[in-house]
Design an enzyme around this catalytic site. Structure first.
Site, PDB file in Angstrom:
ATOM      1  N   LYS A 114     -11.978   0.089 -52.889  1.00 24.47           N
ATOM      2  CA  LYS A 114     -11.964  -0.974 -53.752  1.00 24.47           C
ATOM      3  C   LYS A 114     -13.820  -1.115 -54.325  1.00 24.47           C
ATOM      4  CE  LYS A 114      -8.415  -4.345 -52.731  1.00 24.47           C
ATOM      5  NZ  LYS A 114      -7.531  -3.411 -53.722  1.00 24.47           N
ATOM      6  N   ASP A 118      -9.504  -3.636 -41.459  1.00 28.24           N
ATOM      7  CA  ASP A 118      -9.499  -3.331 -42.604  1.00 28.24           C
ATOM      8  C   ASP A 118      -9.933  -4.332 -43.890  1.00 28.24           C
ATOM      9  OD1 ASP A 118      -8.768  -3.168 -45.338  1.00 28.24           O
ATOM     10  OD2 ASP A 118      -6.864  -3.543 -44.817  1.00 28.24           O
ATOM     11  N   PHE A 170      -1.863  -7.595 -45.754  1.00 27.15           N
ATOM     12  CA  PHE A 170      -1.881  -6.850 -46.947  1.00 27.15           C
ATOM     13  C   PHE A 170      -2.860  -5.461 -46.762  1.00 27.15           C
ATOM     14  CE2 PHE A 170      -2.904  -5.334 -50.573  1.00 27.15           C
ATOM     15  CZ  PHE A 170      -1.203  -5.214 -51.367  1.00 27.15           C
TER      16      PHE A 170
END
Length: 405
Positions: free
Chosen positions: A261, A232, A147
């Protein structure tokens, strides 16, 4: 004519969303109005312990005083210039972030998906300009069950049909191999490979932690093959796993790091591509950009986030409380929990399907005053703020035991 009454209750507000909001989310039926630390409060005044923390965007809890103060100070001075001009906050942010990660240069962006898209562009440009891959032939190897975001390029190399179906045609140039499989990765890498792009821990897949040695193996393989290792760490980074970065558990330094984030402290969207100088140095004026990327408000908040991480306090808390989390989940094995994976303050918990789906378990926990999020099947994710106390964490584990046993 009398204006219609403004919706006030949770039920009224949820109904008001139905005709005007795109239905791309299916949130739990709670309407949050206020928050502080590890707790949120709905419009009726009910309090809930937040065990999701905005998918790690709220690593430092809701409204952390140092981050709120940094934002307020900057709001009184300057919020946006665009990158058409310099601003007095950006260099400081980039310097501190590069130092924190052990890399050289920073490309500031806004959202996590933008960081991934930017990383893909940089890797391809590096492959053509530095590695010498023929134009238009660069490939990137990714892992199944990944993801990395929701843009059309990214969902094109997802193996989740819910994310892919109906959004093609997709961008070519990606090879998908099983996660945690070095042999399959080595077989996929060739002279056209610009980069290997992976999550050090796969969050959306259910907090999948790879075998010891996998990340070090990826680092060594990419070094031998002359391609980039792009990590990531948008969810796994910035304290979540008990280290600043999840790759640090194996002493690995990637060529390119993708962050987001938690970098915005739960206040503004902030993301970044952080890389070695010879990698990010391939970009020239006009080849990439963002109106809001690197804006002064984001740089001020991002700098304050880096300052919090420089103390090491949050990394230590995640590691120490992670032991409590693992012990609590271990006690539930065979008592409603069939298995779990955890690293730091992050866990994917597999619930016996006979007891309900992940969504149903999440709804039961909500009624007990604990907010979590389901993922595939009967798996729920636990990712509390790193500011959570041991008492609060035990309370959440107690609520999980209550809804399962």
């Amino acid at each position: 004519m009398t204006a219609p009454a403004r919706p006030r209750t949770s039920e009224q507000l949820i109904r008001a969303e139905e005709p005007v909001l795109a239905h791309n989310y299916h949130p739990l039926p709670v309407v949050v109005a206020r928050a502080e630390g590890s707790w949120v409060e709905d419009v009726e005044g009910n309090r809930y312990l937040d065990m999701l923390a905005g998918y790690s965007a709220l690593n430092f809890g809701h409204r952390h005083p140092a981050l709120i103060e940094a934002a307020r100070r900057q709001l009184d001075r300057l919020t946006l210039t665009s990158r058409a001009f310099h601003n007095d906050r950006l260099a400081h942010f980039a310097e501190r972030l590069a130092e924190l990660t052990g890399l050289d240069m920073v490309l500031p962006m806004n959202t996590g998906a933008e960081a991934v898209e930017s990383g893909i562009k940089v890797a391809r440009k590096w492959a053509y300009d530095v590695k010498g891959v023929p134009d238009g032939r660069a490939t990137i190897v990714v892992a199944a069950e990944n993801f990395h975001g929701r843009t059309t390029t990214i969902v094109g190399f997802s193996t989740d049909e819910t994310a892919r179906a109906g959004f093609g045609p997709f961008t070519p140039g990606f090879k998908v191999v099983p996660y945690n499989d070095l042999a399959a990765l080595e077989a996929a890498v060739d002279d056209t490979t610009a980069a290997v792009l992976i999550e050090p821990v796969q969050g959306e897949a259910g907090v999948i932690v790879p075998d010891d040695g996998y990340l070090a193996g990826v680092r060594e393989l990419t070094r031998r093959a002359g391609c980039l290792f792009v990590a990531d760490e948008i969810q796994s980074g910035l304290g979540r796993t008990g280290r600043t970065l999840a790759v640090e558990h194996e002493g690995v330094v990637p060529d390119v790091l993708l962050l987001g984030k938690a970098l915005g402290g739960g206040i503004v969207p902030v993301s970044a591509v952080v890389a070695r100088r010879e990698v990010l140095g391939v970009l020239r004026p006009g080849e990439h950009g963002s109106t809001f990327g690197g804006n002064p408000l984001a740089a001020a908040v991002g700098s304050a986030v880096v300052e919090l991480l420089e103390t090491g306090e949050f990394q230590r808390r995640a590691a120490e409380l992670g032991v409590l989390l693992r012990d609590g989940l271990t006690d539930l094995i065979g008592r409603g929990v069939t298995g779990f994976r955890a690293r730091g303050l992050w866990a994917g918990v597999d619930v016996d399907p006979a007891l309900g789906t992940g969504r149903e378990i999440s709804e039961r926990l909500m009624r007990e005053g604990v907010l979590v999020k389901d993922t595939h099947g009967s798996t729920i994710r636990l990712a509390p703020p790193l500011t959570i106390t041991a008492e609060e964490l035990r309370s959440a584990l107690g609520a999980l035991e209550k809804v399962l046993v």
